[in-house]
Design an enzyme around this catalytic site. Structure first.
Site, short mmCIF file in Angstrom:
data_model
loop_
_atom_site.label_atom_id
_atom_site.label_comp_id
_atom_site.label_asym_id
_atom_site.label_seq_id
_atom_site.Cartn_x
_atom_site.Cartn_y
_atom_site.Cartn_z
N ARG A 16 -7.58 -6.40 -6.46
CA ARG A 16 -6.40 -7.16 -5.80
C ARG A 16 -5.27 -6.98 -6.77
O ARG A 16 -5.22 -7.26 -8.08
CB ARG A 16 -6.67 -8.53 -5.57
N SER A 101 -6.73 -9.46 2.23
CA SER A 101 -7.17 -10.65 2.91
C SER A 101 -5.87 -11.79 3.11
O SER A 101 -5.29 -11.57 3.79
CB SER A 101 -8.28 -11.12 2.18
N HIS A 102 -6.11 -12.71 2.43
CA HIS A 102 -5.23 -13.73 2.53
C HIS A 102 -4.16 -13.86 1.50
O HIS A 102 -3.51 -14.84 1.12
CB HIS A 102 -5.94 -14.98 2.67
N LYS A 111 -12.25 -3.47 -1.29
CA LYS A 111 -13.54 -3.90 -1.60
C LYS A 111 -14.48 -2.70 -1.36
O LYS A 111 -14.03 -2.02 -0.57
CB LYS A 111 -13.81 -5.02 -0.50
N ASP A 240 -9.05 -15.07 8.22
CA ASP A 240 -8.10 -14.38 7.38
C ASP A 240 -7.72 -13.11 7.65
O ASP A 240 -8.32 -12.60 8.66
CB ASP A 240 -8.38 -14.57 5.98
N ASP A 242 -8.71 -9.99 6.91
CA ASP A 242 -9.54 -8.87 7.03
C ASP A 242 -11.02 -9.52 7.93
O ASP A 242 -11.77 -8.75 8.11
CB ASP A 242 -9.86 -8.28 5.71
N ASP A 244 -13.39 -11.52 7.31
CA ASP A 244 -14.70 -11.75 6.68
C ASP A 244 -15.11 -13.05 6.68
O ASP A 244 -15.94 -13.28 6.38
CB ASP A 244 -14.88 -10.89 5.28
N ARG A 245 -13.96 -14.01 6.71
CA ARG A 245 -14.32 -15.16 6.69
C ARG A 245 -13.86 -15.89 8.22
O ARG A 245 -12.80 -15.33 8.97
CB ARG A 245 -13.32 -15.99 5.96
N HIS A 327 -17.75 -18.00 4.39
CA HIS A 327 -18.17 -16.69 4.41
C HIS A 327 -19.91 -16.83 4.96
O HIS A 327 -20.40 -17.71 4.41
CB HIS A 327 -18.40 -16.07 2.91
#
Length: 454
Positions: A16, A101-102, A111, A240, A242, A244-245, A327
């Site tokens: 990131r 993401s966020h 990732k 978020d 992407d 994933d959460r 997650h």
């Protein structure tokens, strides 16, 4: 363009950084080249979120992979879970998701996984890739060769097969994609589910006109809360960038901490696979341990973070794993985290139990009230942790260093851990059916932590 200074964008689990000074197409190209040389994949799947810089970074990584001898499949705009899905398909030797993401809009990241969606993190290849990137003088030149594969119909089938033996009744669901890419999967699922979706912020927009998608920030929850109340929805979901959460809101618009969803899903899945192992993180534990044990399962603690949880999932062949940060990990999904399966399971539980989400979690929230994660900036994380252990350790029943410092007493416990990316300490406190005790100790701990602030 040259690479930035070492370690500027390589973090503990992923990559990131601010674009272009910390992360740029040259770094992306060198990363693709290093990935191909390090892992020798025949074929790699690439996907990205909708940030302005994502496509150029994807093309640069693809070019590096090509020059390293790898074929590239571009699955387009997607969520991280779709790259995990792609990396589990026959003939795919790895996947890279371009997303921040966020993080703020001027950031981006990656990732990385190998075939089978095995994560590449600090101790499984990421440090070697970092060294290769910053040692390289290679410059991108040419146009990448990529095969486009619209993977989403196959992914939709996986999602629907996962809940094929469950009942989902007609429900009204608010979905807030935060102008990220989660709405694309909602669109794919909608014709196949008896659900009425109330969409807010579901148009992908790299400008993030409604704020950076991070429902952990209380200010970012209000739009979902208001929509649930306005439309009389059965529950709400927010993600978020992407996705994933997965964050959930009950029928009253109340935000439900991810901690309680972990226990809810663990219990439900154990009904289907009695005796299975469930992985949890150390930040908040009592409710999860209680739920899993009562359901005949085996709770196993793992260090926080997706790379560590996935490693534990595989080592234990765990059925499910969950973190309080929303997650959720599934054996049926290659031991990876997924932001769609949790809300589908919640829809099924509401339908099958005949209870609203509030009733499914209220008792657990009363039995184990929790502070939620609270962040504080400190001058020296190690010194602050040492001070807290000295002050609280003497009368403790248990002290654990799996991740930061966990201290347990008969009626309450806390975990405090340093951020992997910022000069922050993250505090979580819980108690046994004593909200006042939890609040009192939370404030006391915060005062001690703030006395060491930078």
């Amino acid at each position: 363009m040259t690479a930035s200074k070492p370690a500027s964008c390589f973090k503990a689990y992923d990559i990131r950084g601010r674009v272009p000074d910390e992360l740029n197409p040259t770094i992306a190209y060198r990363l693709g080249l290093a990935y191909a040389q390090r892992f020798e994949p025949v074929s790699v799947a690439l996907g990205c979120d909708i940030r302005h810089s994502s496509r150029s970074l994807l093309e640069a990584i693809a070019l590096g992979l090509n020059h390293g001898g790898s074929r590239v499949t571009d699955i387009g705009y997607c969520g991280t879970e779709e790259i995990y899905f792609a990396a589990q398909q026959p003939g795919c030797d790895g996947g890279i998701m371009i997303t921040a993401s966020h993080n703020p809009a001027d950031y981006n990241g990656m990732k990385l996984v190998r075939g089978g969606a095995i994560p590449i993190s600090g101790d499984s290849g990421l440090r070697e890739l970092e060294a290769a990137v910053y040692a390289s003088t290679a410059e991108p030149s040419g146009t990448p060769i990529m095969t486009r594969d619209y993977l989403r119909p196959r992914y939709r089938r996986f999602l629907l097969d996962f809940i094929a033996n469950r009942t989902i009744k007609p429900l009204r669901v608010v979905v807030n994609a935060g102008n990220g890419t989660a709405g694309l999967v909602i669109d794919a699922l909608e014709p196949h589910l008896p659900l009425e979706f109330i969409r807010i912020h579901c148009d992908p927009d790299p400008a993030f006109p409604n704020g950076i998608p991070n429902p952990l920030e209380p200010d970012n929850r209000q739009a979902t809360i208001d929509a649930v109340k306005q439309h009389g929805a059965d529950f709400g979901v927010a993600w978020d960038g992407d996705f994933d959460r997965c964050f959930l809101f009950d029928e009253n618009g109340r935000f439900i901490e991810g901690y309680y969803i972990v226990g809810l899903l663990a219990k439900a899945l154990l009904e289907e696979v009695p005796g299975a192992t469930i992985i949890h993180d150390p930040r908040l534990t009592w409710n999860t341990i209680d739920e899993v044990t009562a359901a005949g399962g085996r709770p196993v603690q793992s260090k926080t973070g997706h790379a560590f949880i996935k490693e534990s999932m595989r080592a234990e062949d765990a059925l499910y794993g969950g973190e309080m940060s929303a997650h959720h990990y599934f054996r049926a999904f290659g031991y990876c985290d997924n932001g769609t399966l949790p809300w589908l399971l919640v829809a099924a539980l509401i339908s099958e139990k005949g209870q609203p989400l509030s009733e499914l979690v209220d008792e657990r929230m009363h039995l184990f009230p929790a502070s939620g994660e609270i962040n504080r900036t400190v001058a020296d994380s190690d010194a602050t942790l040492a001070m807290l252990e000295k002050e609280y350790g003497e009368g403790a029943i248990k002290i654990d260093h799996t991740d930061g410092l966990s201290v347990e007493f008969a009626e309450w416990r806390f975990n405090v851990r340093a951020s992997n990316t910022e000069p922050l300490l993250r505090l979580n406190v819980e108690s046994r059916a004593n909200e006042a005790l939890m609040q009192e100790n939370t404030q006391e701990l915060l005062a001690k932590i703030e006395s060491t602030s930078a």
